[in-house]
Design an enzyme around this catalytic site. Structure first.
Site, PDB file in Angstrom:
ATOM      1  N   THR A 141       1.670   3.298  -6.604  1.00 29.97           N
ATOM      2  CA  THR A 141       2.195   3.843  -5.348  1.00 29.97           C
ATOM      3  C   THR A 141       1.498   5.174  -5.070  1.00 29.97           C
ATOM      4  OG1 THR A 141       4.223   4.357  -4.114  1.00 29.97           O
ATOM      5  CG2 THR A 141       4.136   5.095  -6.408  1.00 29.97           C
TER       6      THR A 141
ATOM      7  N   VAL B 210       0.869  -1.168   0.000  1.00 27.30           N
ATOM      8  CA  VAL B 210       0.000   0.000   0.000  1.00 27.30           C
ATOM      9  C   VAL B 210       0.913   1.226   0.000  1.00 27.30           C
ATOM     10  CG1 VAL B 210      -1.833   1.237   1.229  1.00 27.30           C
ATOM     11  CG2 VAL B 210      -1.732  -1.270   1.327  1.00 27.30           C
ATOM     12  N   CYS B 211       0.552   2.233  -0.799  1.00 33.01           N
ATOM     13  CA  CYS B 211       1.237   3.525  -0.752  1.00 33.01           C
ATOM     14  C   CYS B 211       2.726   3.352  -1.078  1.00 33.01           C
ATOM     15  CB  CYS B 211       0.988   4.138   0.638  1.00 33.01           C
ATOM     16  SG  CYS B 211       1.208   5.919   0.752  1.00 33.01           S
ATOM     17  N   THR B 212       3.610   3.983  -0.299  1.00 40.26           N
ATOM     18  CA  THR B 212       5.038   3.871  -0.582  1.00 40.26           C
ATOM     19  C   THR B 212       5.627   2.544  -0.104  1.00 40.26           C
ATOM     20  OG1 THR B 212       5.469   5.137   1.426  1.00 40.26           O
ATOM     21  CG2 THR B 212       5.453   6.346  -0.646  1.00 40.26           C
TER      22      THR B 212
END
Lengths: 201, 201
Positions: A125, A105-107
């Site tokens: 990302t 998830v995300c970075t």
């Protein structure tokens, strides 16, 4: 039976892992407790998340059940610290090779990439990190997809996107009708405010 | 400066409070750290949430900063245990009287009601709990709204609905443009899967 392992570390972004945690555990509840979700960290000391919430890990990196699903959250701890931590990167590479699915998830995608797991893959990302991840090389950043499925690697956009990705995954694992039941249970019928600019009452 | 206090207790539903926590703390980050969010519980012992996550409270009921916003999550702990706990109910009544806003997520509405705060109000709760809350009397359950604002009492539907409610609240407190920035930061552009039934690739 599905075992979900969610990696956590200092400065992991709270909603990155708690969103999917809620989906995975609600899925298990609706399957009469068939599945297990655990939080895994380098030590069992409390983790201080990116916005200050303190969470207790369930297992250490060297002492956890075999995982079907690995989830790597983002946050400053992922992209600034853990990408330089060989212990965590080696663990991710090893676990991802054994698990059925490796997700981020995300970075968290930066950490999957630094561990080699996202090399050569199409990934999503956080919007603010897309250029930097692409510059790292040997990865294709998909900029217009909420989450990206490339083989057994599933990556999602920033923070809240893990909820959608996790719902997709429980549907892939246990059927669409089941995923719809999970969505119903958590009442995920989003209604973000201020999409329009209406007069104030 | 806004101080957000999120009540937690054993068997509080994880996403009920972590969703709003992420919104409130992201809001503060985008306001250069102007605001504070804290987790408050009866003791500072770890809380075991409804799906098993263990979280450390920041403050006790009798030792926390004055709150601008109170948030009460749901979960089995809310509707089965805390509604019978006079210490927590008295605290909610006292804090809600002093705070600018009293809010709940999911079956947290039952606890707001048991504390007297939601008496005579229009409220939202988890879809499975609507009949039971209405049967408790002296409350109007709104069944078709994601969150309900009645004066300074704001209640939301199940689990994930707290995210929408929290975004509304930071917009009410700090402006719509700010709320839109928070939504952008957490990339809350929901894309729930399986809304359609498409052929599997």
């Amino acid at each position: 039976m599905t075992i979900y392992g969610l990696l956590i570390f200092d400065r992991a972004e709270e909603l990155d892992f708690v969103g999917p945690w809620e989906i995975f555990t609600a899925s298990s509840m609706l399957r009469d407790g068939a599945d297990t979700a655990v939080l895994i960290a380098e030590t069992t000391d409390p983790v201080r998340c990116n916005k200050g919430m303190r969470v207790l890990p369930d297992h250490r990196l060297d002492d956890h059940p075999p995982l079907d699903v690995l989830l790597v959250p983002g946050g400053n701890g992922a992209r600034e610290v853990q990408v330089h931590n060989p212990v965590v990167k080696d663990w991710i590479a090893k676990v991802a090779a054994e698990a059925a699915w490796a997700t981020s998830v995300c970075t968290g995608a930066a950490l999957l990439h630094a561990s080699g797991v996202a090399r050569g893959r199409r990934v999503a990302t956080h919007f603010s990190y897309e250029d930097r991840l692409e510059a790292a090389g040997d990865v294709t950043v998909v900029r217009d997809a909420r989450y990206v499925v490339d083989g057994n690697v599933v990556t999602s956009q920033g923070v809240s996107a893990g909820i959608d990705m996790a719902l997709w995954l429980v549907g892939r694992l246990h059927g669409r009708d089941h995923a719809r039941q999970v969505r119903r249970y958590v009442q995920y019928e989003p209604a973000p405010p201020y999409l329009a600019d209406e007069p104030v009452a």
